[in-house]
Design a protein around this motif. Sequence first.
Motif, PDB file in Angstrom:
ATOM      1  N   ALA A   3       7.397  -8.617  13.124  1.00 20.81           N
ATOM      2  CA  ALA A   3       8.600  -7.785  13.077  1.00 20.81           C
ATOM      3  C   ALA A   3       9.407  -8.059  11.812  1.00 20.81           C
ATOM      4  O   ALA A   3       9.919  -7.133  11.171  1.00 20.81           O
ATOM      5  CB  ALA A   3       9.457  -8.030  14.319  1.00 20.81           C
ATOM      6  N   VAL A   4       9.515  -9.326  11.430  1.00 21.67           N
ATOM      7  CA  VAL A   4      10.246  -9.683  10.213  1.00 21.67           C
ATOM      8  C   VAL A   4       9.516  -9.158   8.980  1.00 21.67           C
ATOM      9  O   VAL A   4      10.140  -8.655   8.036  1.00 21.67           O
ATOM     10  CB  VAL A   4      10.472 -11.211  10.136  1.00 21.67           C
ATOM     11  CG1 VAL A   4      10.974 -11.632   8.777  1.00 21.67           C
ATOM     12  CG2 VAL A   4      11.445 -11.646  11.217  1.00 21.67           C
ATOM     13  N   GLY A  63      10.914  -2.587   5.072  1.00 20.90           N
ATOM     14  CA  GLY A  63      11.873  -1.537   5.374  1.00 20.90           C
ATOM     15  C   GLY A  63      11.265  -0.324   6.047  1.00 20.90           C
ATOM     16  O   GLY A  63      11.884   0.739   6.062  1.00 20.90           O
ATOM     17  N   ILE A  64      10.065  -0.467   6.580  1.00 21.32           N
ATOM     18  CA  ILE A  64       9.438   0.652   7.275  1.00 21.32           C
ATOM     19  C   ILE A  64       9.165   0.231   8.713  1.00 21.32           C
ATOM     20  O   ILE A  64       8.379  -0.660   8.988  1.00 21.32           O
ATOM     21  CB  ILE A  64       8.135   1.110   6.585  1.00 21.32           C
ATOM     22  CG1 ILE A  64       7.212  -0.082   6.326  1.00 21.32           C
ATOM     23  CG2 ILE A  64       8.431   1.811   5.280  1.00 21.32           C
ATOM     24  CD1 ILE A  64       5.857   0.301   5.767  1.00 21.32           C
ATOM     25  N   ARG A  65       9.851   0.883   9.603  1.00 23.51           N
ATOM     26  CA  ARG A  65       9.690   0.569  11.025  1.00 23.51           C
ATOM     27  C   ARG A  65      10.127   1.779  11.826  1.00 23.51           C
ATOM     28  O   ARG A  65      11.184   2.356  11.578  1.00 23.51           O
ATOM     29  CB  ARG A  65      10.563  -0.634  11.387  1.00 23.51           C
ATOM     30  CG  ARG A  65      10.275  -1.257  12.707  1.00 23.51           C
ATOM     31  CD  ARG A  65       9.021  -2.049  12.652  1.00 23.51           C
ATOM     32  NE  ARG A  65       8.884  -2.846  13.865  1.00 23.51           N
ATOM     33  CZ  ARG A  65       7.730  -3.155  14.367  1.00 23.51           C
ATOM     34  NH1 ARG A  65       6.639  -2.796  13.778  1.00 23.51           N
ATOM     35  NH2 ARG A  65       7.664  -3.849  15.467  1.00 23.51           N
ATOM     36  N   HIS A  92      11.270  -0.628  16.770  1.00 19.14           N
ATOM     37  CA  HIS A  92      12.451  -1.475  16.595  1.00 19.14           C
ATOM     38  C   HIS A  92      13.115  -1.738  17.946  1.00 19.14           C
ATOM     39  O   HIS A  92      13.499  -2.867  18.245  1.00 19.14           O
ATOM     40  CB  HIS A  92      13.437  -0.818  15.631  1.00 19.14           C
ATOM     41  CG  HIS A  92      14.759  -1.514  15.574  1.00 19.14           C
ATOM     42  ND1 HIS A  92      14.917  -2.734  14.968  1.00 19.14           N
ATOM     43  CD2 HIS A  92      15.967  -1.183  16.071  1.00 19.14           C
ATOM     44  CE1 HIS A  92      16.180  -3.114  15.086  1.00 19.14           C
ATOM     45  NE2 HIS A  92      16.831  -2.180  15.762  1.00 19.14           N
ATOM     46  N   GLN A  93      13.242  -0.706  18.756  1.00 20.25           N
ATOM     47  CA  GLN A  93      13.866  -0.873  20.073  1.00 20.25           C
ATOM     48  C   GLN A  93      13.041  -1.802  20.960  1.00 20.25           C
ATOM     49  O   GLN A  93      13.600  -2.623  21.680  1.00 20.25           O
ATOM     50  CB  GLN A  93      14.046   0.493  20.741  1.00 20.25           C
ATOM     51  CG  GLN A  93      14.982   0.463  21.916  1.00 20.25           C
ATOM     52  CD  GLN A  93      16.379  -0.006  21.545  1.00 20.25           C
ATOM     53  OE1 GLN A  93      16.879   0.226  20.453  1.00 20.25           O
ATOM     54  NE2 GLN A  93      17.005  -0.710  22.449  1.00 20.25           N
ATOM     55  N   ASN A  94      11.720  -1.691  20.886  1.00 21.03           N
ATOM     56  CA  ASN A  94      10.860  -2.610  21.641  1.00 21.03           C
ATOM     57  C   ASN A  94      11.066  -4.048  21.181  1.00 21.03           C
ATOM     58  O   ASN A  94      11.095  -4.967  21.996  1.00 21.03           O
ATOM     59  CB  ASN A  94       9.388  -2.233  21.495  1.00 21.03           C
ATOM     60  CG  ASN A  94       9.029  -0.997  22.265  1.00 21.03           C
ATOM     61  OD1 ASN A  94       9.707  -0.624  23.221  1.00 21.03           O
ATOM     62  ND2 ASN A  94       7.967  -0.329  21.849  1.00 21.03           N
ATOM     63  N   ASP A  95      11.195  -4.246  19.871  1.00 25.47           N
ATOM     64  CA  ASP A  95      11.439  -5.585  19.339  1.00 25.47           C
ATOM     65  C   ASP A  95      12.749  -6.146  19.862  1.00 25.47           C
ATOM     66  O   ASP A  95      12.827  -7.317  20.250  1.00 25.47           O
ATOM     67  CB  ASP A  95      11.466  -5.569  17.807  1.00 25.47           C
ATOM     68  CG  ASP A  95      10.105  -5.306  17.203  1.00 25.47           C
ATOM     69  OD1 ASP A  95       9.092  -5.429  17.928  1.00 25.47           O
ATOM     70  OD2 ASP A  95      10.059  -4.962  16.003  1.00 25.47           O
ATOM     71  N   VAL A  96      13.786  -5.324  19.866  1.00 28.84           N
ATOM     72  CA  VAL A  96      15.098  -5.771  20.337  1.00 28.84           C
ATOM     73  C   VAL A  96      15.018  -6.210  21.794  1.00 28.84           C
ATOM     74  O   VAL A  96      15.644  -7.196  22.183  1.00 28.84           O
ATOM     75  CB  VAL A  96      16.148  -4.646  20.157  1.00 28.84           C
ATOM     76  CG1 VAL A  96      17.444  -4.968  20.872  1.00 28.84           C
ATOM     77  CG2 VAL A  96      16.412  -4.409  18.683  1.00 28.84           C
ATOM     78  N   ASN A  97      14.241  -5.509  22.581  1.00 29.70           N
ATOM     79  CA  ASN A  97      14.154  -5.815  24.011  1.00 29.70           C
ATOM     80  C   ASN A  97      13.202  -6.955  24.341  1.00 29.70           C
ATOM     81  O   ASN A  97      13.324  -7.558  25.397  1.00 29.70           O
ATOM     82  CB  ASN A  97      13.724  -4.566  24.786  1.00 29.70           C
ATOM     83  CG  ASN A  97      14.780  -3.490  24.747  1.00 29.70           C
ATOM     84  OD1 ASN A  97      15.973  -3.778  24.679  1.00 29.70           O
ATOM     85  ND2 ASN A  97      14.349  -2.250  24.775  1.00 29.70           N
TER      86      ASN A  97
END
Length: 78
Positions: free
Chosen positions: A28-29, A35-37, A42-47
């Motif tokens: 993810a990092v 800068g491409i996601r 991104h929402q899956n990563d946050v959760n």
Amino acid sequence: MTEPQRTSANDLRDAVRRKSSFAQSMKAVAWSFFGIRRGADHQNDVNQLNPVHIILAGLLSAALFVGLLVLLVRWIAG
């Protein structure tokens, strides 16, 4: 104006206990460095990702990036 949503201590504890791997955090990092996601990813990563892993992966990636830049400059100027 609305106030920012406050995070309780229990929410933080739950986030730190997430069972994601450090490799997922590094991935993810790495995507964030480019800068491409996609928004959904991104929402899956946050959760799913552990915030402590994200911080460590970010610091490690930044140090690696700076080290590579220093080596590149030394090689070119060498």
